[in-house]
Design a protein around this motif. Structure first.
Motif, mmCIF file in Angstrom:
data_model
loop_
_atom_site.group_PDB
_atom_site.id
_atom_site.type_symbol
_atom_site.label_atom_id
_atom_site.label_comp_id
_atom_site.label_asym_id
_atom_site.label_seq_id
_atom_site.Cartn_x
_atom_site.Cartn_y
_atom_site.Cartn_z
ATOM 1 N N ARG A 192 52.370 -35.536 16.288
ATOM 2 C CA ARG A 192 52.160 -34.236 15.391
ATOM 3 C C ARG A 192 51.360 -34.760 14.238
ATOM 4 N N PHE A 193 50.428 -34.082 13.658
ATOM 5 C CA PHE A 193 49.529 -34.560 12.633
ATOM 6 C C PHE A 193 49.809 -33.690 11.503
ATOM 7 N N GLU A 206 53.582 -27.996 18.554
ATOM 8 C CA GLU A 206 53.062 -28.534 19.645
ATOM 9 C C GLU A 206 52.636 -30.118 19.393
ATOM 10 N N GLY A 207 53.111 -30.766 20.174
ATOM 11 C CA GLY A 207 52.695 -32.147 20.334
ATOM 12 C C GLY A 207 51.107 -32.417 20.993
ATOM 13 N N MET A 208 50.735 -33.720 20.657
ATOM 14 C CA MET A 208 49.438 -34.219 21.194
ATOM 15 C C MET A 208 49.790 -35.237 22.116
ATOM 16 N N TYR A 209 49.090 -35.297 23.380
ATOM 17 C CA TYR A 209 49.315 -36.664 24.273
ATOM 18 C C TYR A 209 48.353 -37.628 23.923
ATOM 19 N N ASN A 210 48.856 -38.797 24.172
ATOM 20 C CA ASN A 210 47.911 -39.992 24.036
ATOM 21 C C ASN A 210 47.094 -40.116 25.290
ATOM 22 N N PRO A 211 45.963 -39.828 25.021
ATOM 23 C CA PRO A 211 44.753 -39.398 25.997
ATOM 24 C C PRO A 211 44.524 -40.874 26.897
ATOM 25 N N PHE A 212 44.726 -42.085 26.359
ATOM 26 C CA PHE A 212 44.457 -43.168 27.007
ATOM 27 C C PHE A 212 45.637 -43.553 27.944
ATOM 28 N N SER A 213 46.680 -43.236 27.633
ATOM 29 C CA SER A 213 48.048 -43.456 28.651
ATOM 30 C C SER A 213 47.918 -42.234 29.810
ATOM 31 N N VAL A 214 47.622 -41.238 29.403
ATOM 32 C CA VAL A 214 47.579 -39.943 30.306
ATOM 33 C C VAL A 214 46.366 -40.299 31.461
ATOM 34 N N LEU A 215 45.280 -40.574 30.845
ATOM 35 C CA LEU A 215 44.242 -40.868 31.970
ATOM 36 C C LEU A 215 44.355 -42.222 32.723
ATOM 37 N N ASN A 216 44.977 -42.916 32.263
ATOM 38 C CA ASN A 216 45.495 -44.371 33.071
ATOM 39 C C ASN A 216 46.555 -44.009 34.129
ATOM 40 N N THR A 217 47.637 -43.089 33.652
ATOM 41 C CA THR A 217 48.439 -42.586 34.705
ATOM 42 C C THR A 217 47.805 -41.828 35.694
ATOM 43 N N ILE A 264 41.831 -32.230 17.558
ATOM 44 C CA ILE A 264 40.533 -32.546 17.622
ATOM 45 C C ILE A 264 40.381 -33.808 18.393
ATOM 46 N N CYS A 265 41.502 -34.708 18.366
ATOM 47 C CA CYS A 265 41.390 -35.865 19.103
ATOM 48 C C CYS A 265 43.027 -35.664 20.040
ATOM 49 N N GLY A 266 42.945 -36.391 21.187
ATOM 50 C CA GLY A 266 44.277 -36.318 22.073
ATOM 51 C C GLY A 266 44.216 -35.191 23.113
ATOM 52 N N ILE A 267 45.135 -35.077 23.630
ATOM 53 C CA ILE A 267 45.124 -33.787 24.635
ATOM 54 C C ILE A 267 46.154 -33.071 24.536
ATOM 55 N N PRO A 301 57.096 -40.799 18.752
ATOM 56 C CA PRO A 301 56.605 -39.564 19.397
ATOM 57 C C PRO A 301 56.982 -39.716 20.882
ATOM 58 N N ASN A 302 57.362 -40.867 21.534
ATOM 59 C CA ASN A 302 57.547 -40.398 22.721
ATOM 60 C C ASN A 302 58.106 -41.903 23.412
#
Length: 529
Positions: free
Chosen positions: A275-276, A282-293, A233-236, A373-374
């Motif tokens: 993972r929640f 499947e893991g979730m990506y941190n959206p803040f870091s992905v979008l900045n990158t 529901i949150c993350g990518i 996580p990473n």
């Protein structure tokens, strides 16, 4: 006249605008920012229940989800054009909404929480003509919810963002935290009292201050934080990354001289892995870091650079926790889901804050094992711990990871050990708790940090740390002892056969025995063979 909404894309379907720091759904949709569609899960909540709670790390999209819900309950169907929920069987009418955002203030005194709650109440009382402004906070809240329902003839929607911000900022101040807990418990308890007037309520936060405290009166609150149906529901997710940002990843790869798949691998290594629940691999990506990158086309630790709360280290040092145990200890679901026991174990706080995540689950015993996580989180967290666990050296240039790495890479074992010995000898210790644990934690931080630049493996035996360091030309086996001597450490290397796997290895092998004196608080003996 209604304005239509359309994502702005170029001919390659490449989204050019990234909503970095933008948490308002309407702004994102009207101004053409990238949006990963989470509305199917949002509608699942709305259509199947009324009271929900979600815990996720900071910068993971909780505020955006609340803003999306707000637009949904305001009936702004045009904003959902092309999204999953557009086709839902929904009346798209406007509901009275009370959105409480506790993330907008620094909480240092009892009055700080009162002021922010009072400010929201004043706005709602003005909107719904509630005449009870002279009552206690929780009573005012109860009356304004009832007034909103009676004035509009429609049930009320209540959205709470970062419910736990005051409690987190009061960690270390027991009296203030008790004040905040009592205030918030009474305030949130109104939700149950006003059930007949409420259509939907959603509370979010980073942590869970157990249901026996803040939420003890809300036994109708559904915690979706670890439910597999709401894991994304949150993350990518990986699928969402490839579907929404494939062209952007191609550009990122070109800018960094990578193939596209190499770029996906790097993104996965740096930002994936959250993972929640125990049911989803499947893991979730941190959206803040992905979008900045994707936006700046530079790989950096964006999430970690936005700040790490000091209460994390405060709890680690206060409890005298062994850092090596962070990824070895097994926790029950009850322990993992509450930080009310954080004076005994800081791991639930580290998990809920996003610094650790679920790595494995033992179905037989119902226990979880945690891990980083990473790479972004692991390296950033270890670097953050460094000044808290390392002795305060008088010479600022006396400690440099770069110098240690260069010693290792050129086979200068003597230089490495002299540098390590001098580092401890010149330190000004600020120890909380057991000196033995402090020394182990210091070495854990040091060798973990060293491992980001050379190949370092750590093994533990009866609380002692065995270290293996490898480079293309050299192999180092380090045995560490407390309050014994270097000969004992070297003898263990021989007796345990630690060097046998490298008998036919052409690289030069160093066997190093080290002893640390807890009385002198330094390395008092070391030998190389």
């Amino acid at each position: 006249m209604q304005r239509t909404t359309q994502l702005r894309m170029d001919t390659n379907n490449m989204i050019r605008k990234y909503p970095i720091g933008i948490q308002n759904f309407e702004k994102i949709r009207r101004e053409g920012y990238a949006y990963v569609d989470k509305t199917a899960l949002m509608y699942k909540m709305v259509s199947e229940g009324s009271y929900y709670f979600l815990s996720r790390p900071r910068r993971f999209g909780k505020s955006l989800m609340l803003s999306t819900l707000e637009a949904f309950f305001e009936g702004k169907k045009e904003l959902f054009q092309g999204l999953a929920v557009e086709q839902a069987d929904w009346e798209w009418k406007k509901y009275p909404i009370m959105h409480l955002d506790l993330n907008v203030k620094k909480y240092e005194t009892k009055e700080d929480l009162y002021k922010i709650l009072n400010r929201h109440l004043e706005q709602w009382e003005l909107s719904f003509d509630s005449p009870y402004a002279d009552r206690d906070l929780e009573e005012r809240f109860l009356h304004v919810v009832e007034r909103a329902y009676r004035k509009t003839g429609t049930e009320v929607v209540i959205l709470v963002d970062e419910y736990d911000k005051p409690l987190l900022q009061a960690i270390g101040n027991d009296a203030l935290q008790t004040e905040y807990r009592n205030t918030l418990k009474a305030f949130y308890g109104v939700l149950k009292s006003c059930d007949r007037y409420i259509k939907f309520a959603f509370l979010t936060g980073v942590t869970k201050f157990g249901k026996v405290s803040v939420f003890s009166d809300l036994n109708n609150l559904i915690d979706i934080s670890m439910l597999p149906q709401y894991g994304s529901i949150c993350g990518i997710s990986e699928q969402e990354l490839r579907k929404n940002f494939d062209s952007a990843v191609t550009e990122l790869a070109d800018a960094n001289n990578m193939t596209k798949e190499e770029c996906y691998d790097r993104l996965r290594l740096d930002f994936d892995g959250y993972r929640f629940n125990e049911y989803t691999n499947e893991g979730m990506y941190n959206p803040f870091s992905v979008l900045n990158t994707l936006s700046y086309k530079v790989f950096r630790d964006y999430w970690f650079e936005t700040g790490t709360p000091s209460f994390l280290v405060y709890q680690l040092k206060k409890t005298g926790y062994s850092l090596e145990a962070m990824t070895q200890e097994e926790l029950s679901a009850d322990t993992l889901n509450s930080i009310d026991i954080m004076d005994e174990n800081p791991l639930p706080l580290l998990y809920q804050s996003g610094y650790l995540t679920l790595k494995s689950y033992d179905r037989r015993f119902g226990t979880y094992q945690l891990g980083f996580p990473n790479r972004e989180v692991e390296e950033g967290f270890i670097k953050y711990l460094l000044p808290f666990y390392m002795p305060k050296v008088n010479d600022k240039n006396a400690f440099s990871v770069i110098s240690f790495v260069k010693d290792v890479e050129r086979g200068d074992a003597e230089g490495f050990m002299r540098r390590l010995e001098g580092f401890f000898a010149n330190g000004d210790y600020q120890v909380m708790g057991n000196m033995e644990i402090y020394f182990q934690n210091t070495l854990y931080v040091f060798f973990r940090l060293l491992g980001f630049y050379v190949d370092v493996e750590r093994h533990t035996s009866n609380g002692r740390m065995d270290i293996l360091i490898q480079t293309p030309q050299y192999v180092y086996i380090l045995e560490l002892k407390l309050d014994q001597n270097a000969d004992v450490a070297l003898r263990q290397i021989e007796e345990k056969g630690y060097a046998l796997p490298f008998a036919s290895d052409p690289r030069k092998l160093f066997k190093i025995g080290i002893n640390f004196s807890t009385e002198k608080k330094l390395i008092d003996d070391w030998k190389i063979s």
